[in-house]
Design an enzyme around this catalytic site. Structure first.
Site, PDB file in Angstrom:
ATOM      1  N   LYS A 112      -8.610   2.892  10.674  1.00  0.00           N
ATOM      2  CA  LYS A 112      -7.794   2.007  11.526  1.00  0.00           C
ATOM      3  C   LYS A 112      -7.659   2.560  12.929  1.00  0.00           C
ATOM      4  CE  LYS A 112      -5.215  -0.876   8.420  1.00  0.00           C
ATOM      5  NZ  LYS A 112      -3.944  -1.475   8.074  1.00  0.00           N
ATOM      6  N   LYS A 194     -16.361  -2.397   1.839  1.00  0.00           N
ATOM      7  CA  LYS A 194     -15.504  -3.258   1.018  1.00  0.00           C
ATOM      8  C   LYS A 194     -15.228  -4.595   1.720  1.00  0.00           C
ATOM      9  CE  LYS A 194     -11.107  -1.795   2.723  1.00  0.00           C
ATOM     10  NZ  LYS A 194      -9.721  -1.812   2.658  1.00  0.00           N
ATOM     11  N   LYS A 197     -10.042  -7.814   5.081  1.00  0.00           N
ATOM     12  CA  LYS A 197      -9.245  -8.768   5.864  1.00  0.00           C
ATOM     13  C   LYS A 197      -9.643  -8.787   7.325  1.00  0.00           C
ATOM     14  CE  LYS A 197      -4.759  -8.146   3.680  1.00  0.00           C
ATOM     15  NZ  LYS A 197      -3.531  -7.384   3.712  1.00  0.00           N
TER      16      LYS A 197
HETATM   17  P1  TYM Z   1      -3.603  -4.305   1.691  1.00  0.00           P
HETATM   18  O1  TYM Z   1      -2.630  -5.311   2.205  1.00  0.00           O
HETATM   19  O2  TYM Z   1      -4.660  -3.816   2.599  1.00  0.00           O
HETATM   20  O3  TYM Z   1      -4.336  -4.852   0.404  1.00  0.00           O
HETATM   21  C1  TYM Z   1      -3.637  -5.416  -0.675  1.00  0.00           C
HETATM   22  C2  TYM Z   1      -4.258  -5.046  -2.012  1.00  0.00           C
HETATM   23  O4  TYM Z   1      -5.605  -5.527  -2.094  1.00  0.00           O
HETATM   24  C3  TYM Z   1      -6.463  -4.465  -2.467  1.00  0.00           C
HETATM   25  N1  TYM Z   1      -7.790  -4.676  -1.838  1.00  0.00           N
HETATM   26  C4  TYM Z   1      -8.935  -4.695  -2.531  1.00  0.00           C
HETATM   27  N2  TYM Z   1      -9.219  -4.547  -3.835  1.00  0.00           N
HETATM   28  C5  TYM Z   1     -10.506  -4.630  -4.210  1.00  0.00           C
HETATM   29  N3  TYM Z   1     -11.532  -4.858  -3.332  1.00  0.00           N
HETATM   30  C6  TYM Z   1     -11.293  -5.024  -2.018  1.00  0.00           C
HETATM   31  N4  TYM Z   1     -12.295  -5.272  -1.179  1.00  0.00           N
HETATM   32  C7  TYM Z   1      -9.949  -4.935  -1.560  1.00  0.00           C
HETATM   33  N5  TYM Z   1      -9.366  -5.057  -0.337  1.00  0.00           N
HETATM   34  C8  TYM Z   1      -8.048  -4.891  -0.526  1.00  0.00           C
HETATM   35  C9  TYM Z   1      -5.792  -3.213  -1.928  1.00  0.00           C
HETATM   36  O5  TYM Z   1      -6.242  -2.047  -2.576  1.00  0.00           O
HETATM   37  C10 TYM Z   1      -4.348  -3.517  -2.216  1.00  0.00           C
HETATM   38  O6  TYM Z   1      -4.023  -3.220  -3.565  1.00  0.00           O
HETATM   39  N6  TYM Z   1      -0.960  -0.062   1.886  1.00  0.00           N
HETATM   40  C11 TYM Z   1      -1.195  -1.266   1.103  1.00  0.00           C
HETATM   41  C12 TYM Z   1       0.032  -2.098   0.911  1.00  0.00           C
HETATM   42  C13 TYM Z   1       1.202  -1.358   0.361  1.00  0.00           C
HETATM   43  C14 TYM Z   1       1.402  -0.977  -0.987  1.00  0.00           C
HETATM   44  C15 TYM Z   1       2.659  -0.343  -1.024  1.00  0.00           C
HETATM   45  C16 TYM Z   1       0.618  -1.110  -2.118  1.00  0.00           C
HETATM   46  C17 TYM Z   1       2.298  -0.958   1.058  1.00  0.00           C
HETATM   47  N7  TYM Z   1       3.190  -0.356   0.225  1.00  0.00           N
HETATM   48  C18 TYM Z   1       3.163   0.202  -2.212  1.00  0.00           C
HETATM   49  C19 TYM Z   1       1.142  -0.564  -3.307  1.00  0.00           C
HETATM   50  C20 TYM Z   1       2.377   0.063  -3.349  1.00  0.00           C
HETATM   51  C21 TYM Z   1      -2.234  -2.112   1.821  1.00  0.00           C
HETATM   52  O7  TYM Z   1      -2.451  -1.992   2.981  1.00  0.00           O
HETATM   53  O8  TYM Z   1      -2.812  -3.068   1.058  1.00  0.00           O
END
Ligand code: TYM
Length: 325
Positions: A112, A194, A197
């Protein structure tokens, strides 16, 4: 007593099949067995610039996606991170026991800060500490996420153990929960990265809001490889990724898909895959469109009320143990 799960998604960018298959699908499968809390992590989203009106709208949209994806507010608490101020309060405290090299190592921070090199702010750097606070506030046992978040759960475990050692048993040490086929859904235009978004091209992902024609076009254009064989193998990452998507949406094993399509063409496989995705998206989108914004706000309000006492108790315990009077 039931074990607890916690997870969250940022209200930023376009939510895609990777988010659903890597996270939400598992939440829904686990919510009957676990005490479940799902958060819309708006304070994480603001570590990169957001337009206020869009952030407001996205926050509601992400909650709607949880509901349309099958998260049941009768069983699970759904709430917005910034509505429970203990998240930021605990994050501050955890900052004081986090070492800089531990944060410097984080892959997401490195990625990032490259993407947003004009705005490498302290929030982006401390992001995993806020995530640790999210998880540790609720005595979470299990965190269902995609593979990209596992490193953040590792640091959460380190901080929980360190705090417990310094001040006495306070936090549950959580485990990540990832499902092999869904943990890393790759980009349709580049199976080495991967699905994301923030991808530059919309051909990288299937958005949860894509219409049937867009899905057909994106799957048709998805990269494969020069060989013609449909094989589930690490040597064929593009096809493997498409088989994983198919497998998770249709609940059939990758090997069975391989058997079905062994002597068939890529085009036939891709047509069927596109229809499988559409078969998932159509009812999902119908449900999404039927959910009223007012209803979502009510669910989010109730979710925050439900989790707040837990967060308050944990903060009280933390302060007491640390000597904050
Ligand atoms: P975020 O918002 O980037 O993504 C949300 C969830 O989607 C999963 N993910 C994927 N899984 C499989 N293949 C992909 N290409 C892919 N892209 C995204 C992510 O692994 C995630 O589970 N930091 C976290 C949000 C967060 C969080 C937390 C998660 C904040 N506090 C506490 C768990 C517990 C994040 O940025 O996810």
């Amino acid at each position: 007593m039931k074990k607890r799960i916690f997870s969250g998604i940022q209200p930023s960018g376009t939510l895609h099949l990777g988010n659903y298959l890597g996270a939400i699908k598992n939440w829904v499968a686990l919510q009957d067995k676990y005490d479940s809390t799902f958060c819309v992590v708006d304070l994480h989203a603001i570590t990169v610039p957001q337009k206020p009106a869009e952030l407001r709208q996205k926050t509601i949209e992400v909650a709607k996606i949880y509901l349309a994806g099958g998260v049941d507010p009768e069983k699970s608490a759904i709430f917005v991170q910034s509505h429970v101020s203990e998240h930021t309060e605990l994050a501050w405290i955890l900052n004081t026991i986090t070492k800089l090299p531990e944060l410097e190592r984080m892959t997401q921070f490195k990625d990032k800060s490259q993407q947003h090199n004009q705005n490498i702010n302290a929030g982006l750097f401390n992001y995993p500490v806020l995530m640790a606070a999210d998880i540790l506030l609720y005595d979470t046992d299990v965190v269902p996420v995609g593979e990209d978040q596992v490193q953040h759960i590792e640091i959460t475990r380190t901080l929980a153990r360190r705090f417990n050692q310094m001040f006495g048993e306070t936090f549950t040490v959580p485990e990540p929960y990832v499902v092999e086929e869904g943990m890393r859904i790759m980009g349709l235009d580049d199976p080495a990265k991967k699905m994301s978004k923030s991808a530059e091209s919309a051909f990288n992902y299937i958005s949860l809001t894509d219409d049937p024609d867009t899905v057909r076009e994106k799957i048709k254009k998805a990269v494969t490889d020069s060989e013609k064989e449909i094989r589930y193998s690490d040597e064929k990452p593009a096809i493997k990724n498409l088989i994983n998507i198919y497998s998770l949406l249709d609940n059939i094993k990758p090997q069975e898909i391989e058997d079905i399509y062994r002597d068939k063409r890529y085009s036939e496989f891709k047509n069927d895959l596109a229809e499988t995705i559409i078969g998932f998206l159509e009812p999902f989108q119908k449900k999404y469109n039927e959910i009223d914004d007012g209803e979502v706000r009510k669910i989010l309000g109730e979710g925050a009320e439900k989790v707040r006492p837990m967060a308050e108790n944990k903060m009280r315990e933390v302060k007491e143990k640390m000597g904050l009077i």
